[in-house]
Design an enzyme around this catalytic site. Structure first.
Site, PDB file in Angstrom:
ATOM      1  N   GLU A  77       6.013  -7.543 -10.528  1.00  0.00           N
ATOM      2  CA  GLU A  77       6.232  -6.587 -11.438  1.00  0.00           C
ATOM      3  C   GLU A  77       7.379  -6.374 -11.876  1.00  0.00           C
ATOM      4  OE1 GLU A  77       3.851  -2.833 -10.907  1.00  0.00           O
ATOM      5  OE2 GLU A  77       1.985  -4.168 -10.802  1.00  0.00           O
ATOM      6  N   GLU A  91      -3.287  -8.531  -8.705  1.00  0.00           N
ATOM      7  CA  GLU A  91      -3.519  -7.272  -8.486  1.00  0.00           C
ATOM      8  C   GLU A  91      -4.388  -6.720  -9.501  1.00  0.00           C
ATOM      9  OE1 GLU A  91      -0.507  -4.185  -8.052  1.00  0.00           O
ATOM     10  OE2 GLU A  91       0.860  -5.666  -6.905  1.00  0.00           O
TER      11      GLU A  91
HETATM   12  O1  AHR Z   1      -1.238  -1.472  -5.755  1.00  0.00           O
HETATM   13  C1  AHR Z   1      -0.357  -0.395  -5.776  1.00  0.00           C
HETATM   14  C2  AHR Z   1       0.782  -0.685  -6.770  1.00  0.00           C
HETATM   15  O2  AHR Z   1       0.304  -1.107  -8.163  1.00  0.00           O
HETATM   16  C3  AHR Z   1       1.514  -1.991  -6.533  1.00  0.00           C
HETATM   17  O3  AHR Z   1       2.665  -1.817  -5.494  1.00  0.00           O
HETATM   18  C4  AHR Z   1       2.248  -2.216  -7.750  1.00  0.00           C
HETATM   19  O4  AHR Z   1       2.471  -3.700  -7.706  1.00  0.00           O
HETATM   20  C5  AHR Z   1       1.238  -1.798  -8.606  1.00  0.00           C
HETATM   21  O5  AHR Z   1       1.806  -1.164  -9.699  1.00  0.00           O
END
Ligand code: AHR
Length: 507
Positions: free
Chosen positions: A195, A316
Site C-alpha cells: 500500500e 489482501e
Molecule cells: O489487513 C489490515 C490492513 O489493511 C493491512 O495492514 C493493510 O495493508 C490494509 O490497509
C-alpha cells in the site's frame, strides 16, 4: 377444528417452500477450458496484528496449549487440512516499519518495539524470520515476504533476502546457520512494499513506481529459486497506481491490488453479526464488485502486458466489519458467519473466472483478524464458515475452469440487485468435474437445472439465520453436510436451500 387446520398447514409447508423456490438454469461449457486455477488464489495473509500471530498460532514451546515447537498443534492441523498454498507476511502496514534484524537470534535478546499501526501494543519479536519460514514449511505453504520500502533501504532488503536464501558461506548465511537454520529457505514471492499509496509511505504513484524499480533491483534471491517479485498496486476503484506502476514500474512478475468488502462505508462499517437483511445484500453486492476491479485492472494490464505475463495478485481481500464489542481496539477481531462464507465463495468463483490474470490472492487474515479462517480463545479453537468454504473448495486448487453461465431468478433488496445463484465449474486434478453453487438469496431456495447429465454428490454449508456462526460455546453450529443432485428431465439438477454454498463432484 383448529388442530385439523394446523395439521393441514404443516402438511403443506414443504409444498409452500417449493412454491417459493426460484428456477435457475446453469450452462457449463466443457469445450472451452480456461487457464489453470492457480492454487495460490487460496493464499492467506498473516500480519503482526492483534492476536493473528501471538495466541493465534505462536504460543511458544513452553505453553500449556499443545504445540509443535511453539506453533499451536490444533491450528497447524487445521491449516494443513485446507492445503494453504502460500502465506504472506509480515504485513500489511506492519511491514513498512519492520526491521528484520529485530526478529532473529535468541528470543530473549530481541528488542521490544511498539506496534504503532495496530493498537500501540508492544511487539517482542518472538515471532520473526525463522518462526515464519519454519511455519510455512510446517504447513506446506510457499513463503511470500513483504520487504520494507517505507522506512528501510534497498540494502536492508538485499541483506534480509541473502540471510534467508543464500547457500553460500557469506557472513549473513553463516549468521542464519548460527541461529539454527543450516539450509536456506525457499522464498517464492517477494512483495516490494505494501500500500505505497497509504500506510506504506503515502507516495504519489510516480514516486511509488520509482521506489518499485529501485528496490526490485536489489531484492534478489539465487536465480534458480525462481522468486517472483510483486509490485504494490492499487486498491478499490482507484486504478491510478495500477496504471502508473504498469507503465513506469520497471520489471516485476505480479501487480498487487487490495479490496475489502464492507457492508456500509469504511468509517461506519456495520456489525459482523445481528445485521439486517439490507446488509446481507449490500455485503454480497460489494463482494461481487471485485469482478469489476479485476476486469478494469486487467484492461489496464493488457495495455502494457498484452502477453499476460504479469499476474494480478489480490494480496489482501475479505470482509471488514466493526470490531467485536469489548475486543482490544486496533486488533480487528470480528466474528465470521454464513455471510462471510458467501463472500468467500463469491470471490473464489470470480477469481476462477479470471485465471488468465488472477494468479494469487491472500485472504485477510488467517487467524483472529478480519475474515479469519480460525478463531482462538486460549486453548479453544473454532473453524469459521469461511474456513469451511476454503476446505470445500480444495478440489478447485490447480483445476481447469470452464465457463458457466446462469439465467433466471434474481434477488432484490433495496438498492441491491443480485443474481439468485453464482456458479463455478472446473475439472479437478483428479479428472472429476466440480461445481460450486452459491445461493445468494437468504429467503428463497433455488431449483437449479444444468445442461449436464449424471449424478452429483458433495457437501453444503448453510444455516437457519444469515449470521449463523460457530462460537467457543457451540463450535459446530455450522459445518458442511452431505448434499447431492437430482434429475430434472434427464438433466442434473439441484434443490439449493436459501443462503447456501455447495460444492459437488459430478460423476
Ligand atoms: O489487513 C489490515 C490492513 O489493511 C493491512 O495492514 C493493510 O495493508 C490494509 O490497509
Amino acid at each position: 377444528m383448529r388442530r385439523i387446520l394446523l395439521s393441514l398447514v404443516l402438511l403443506m409447508l414443504p409444498a409452500l417452500a417449493m412454491a417459493q423456490s426460484v428456477n435457475v438454469s446453469v450452462n457449463v461449457d466443457t469445450s472451452k477450458p480456461g487457464a489453470e486455477i492457480s492454487r495460490h488464489i487460496y493464499g492467506q495473509f498473516v500480519e503482526h496484528l492483534g492476536r493473528g500471530i501471538y495466541e493465534g498460532i505462536w504460543v511458544g514451546a513452553n505453553s500449556k496449549i499443545p504445540n509443535i515447537r511453539g506453533y499451536r498443534s490444533d491450528v497447524v492441523a487445521a491449516l494443513k487440512n485446507i492445503k494453504v498454498p502460500v502465506m504472506r507476511w509480515p504485513g500489511g502496514c506492519f511491514a513498512d516499519l519492520y526491521d528484520w534484524r529485530d526478529g532473529i537470534g535468541p528470543r530473549a535478546k530481541r528488542p521490544v518495539r511498539v506496534n504503532v499501526h495496530w493498537g500501540g501494543v508492544t511487539e517482542d519479536n518472538s515471532f520473526g524470520t525463522h518462526e515464519f519460514l519454519n511455519l510455512a514449511e510446517l504447513v506446506g505453504a510457499e513463503a511470500y515476504v513483504s520487504i520494507n520500502v517505507g522506512t528501510l533501504t534497498p540494502y536492508d532488503a538485499s541483506q534480509w533476502l541473502e540471510y534467508m536464501t543464500s547457500d553460500s558461506k557469506s557472513s549473513l548465511a553463516n549468521e542464519r546457520r548460527r541461529n539454527g537454520r543450516d539450509k536456506p529457505w525457499k522464498v517464492k514471492f517477494v512483495g516490494i512494499g505494501n500500500e505505497t499509496w497509504g500506510c506504506g509511505g503515502n507516495m504519489r504513484p510516480e514516486y511509488a513506481a520509482d521506489i518499485q524499480r529501485r528496490y526490485a533491483t536489489f531484492a534478489n534471491t539465487p536465480r534458480d529459486m525462481g522468486t517472483l517479485k510483486i509490485a504494490s498496486g492499487s486498491h478499490d476503484d482507484n486504478y491510478e497506481f495500477a496504471e502508473v506502476m504498469m507503465k513506469n514500474g520497471g520489471r516485476f512478475d505480479g501487480l498487487s491490488v487490495h479490496y475489502y468488502t464492507v457492508p456500509r462505508v469504511f468509517r461506519d462499517k456495520g456489525a459482523a453479526t445481528g445485521f439486517p437483511e439490507a446488509e446481507w445484500a449490500s455485503t454480497l453486492g460489494h463482494a461481487r464488485h471485485v469482478e469489476t476491479i479485476v476486469t478494469k485492472t486487467a484492461e489496464i494490464m493488457d495495455k502494457y502486458d498484452p502477453a499476460r505475463k504479469i499476474g494480478l495478485y489480490f494480496d489482501e481481500w475479505g470482509t471488514w466489519y466493526d470490531q467485536e464489542p469489548g475486543s482490544t481496539p486496533g486488533f480487528l477481531y470480528q466474528q465470521n458467519t454464513l455471510r462471510d462464507a458467501e463472500v468467500a465463495a463469491l470471490h473464489l468463483n470470480i477469481f476462477h473466472r479470471h485465471t488468465d490474470r488472477v494468479k494469487m490472492a491472500n485472504i485477510a487474515q488467517m487467524i483472529n483478524v478480519l475474515q479469519a479462517m480460525i478463531l482462538t480463545d486460549k486453548e479453544k479453537m473454532v473453524l469459521t464458515p469461511t474456513y469451511h468454504v476454503f476446505e470445500m473448495y480444495v478440489p478447485f486448487q490447480g483445476a481447469t475452469p470452464y465457463p458457466a453461465s446462469v439465467s433466471g431468478g434474481g434477488y432484490r433488496n433495496g438498492d441491491s440487485n443480485l443474481p439468485s445463484v453464482d456458479v463455478s465449474a472446473a475439472r479437478g486434478k483428479d479428472g472429476k468435474l466440480y461445481l460450486s453453487l452459491v445461493n445468494l438469496d437468504p429467503n428463497r431456495p433455488a431449483h437449479v437445472v444444468t445442461n449436464l447429465s449424471g449424478t452429483a454428490k458433495g457437501r453444503i454449508l448453510t444455516g437457519a439465520a444469515m449470521d449463523t456462526r460457530n462460537t467457543f460455546a457451540a463450535p459446530h453450529a455450522i459445518r458442511p453436510v452431505p448434499f447431492s443432485g437430482s434429475s430434472d428431465n434427464g438433466k442434473l439438477a439441484f434443490d439449493l436451500p436459501a443462503k447456501a454454498v455447495a460444492v459437488v463432484a459430478v460423476e
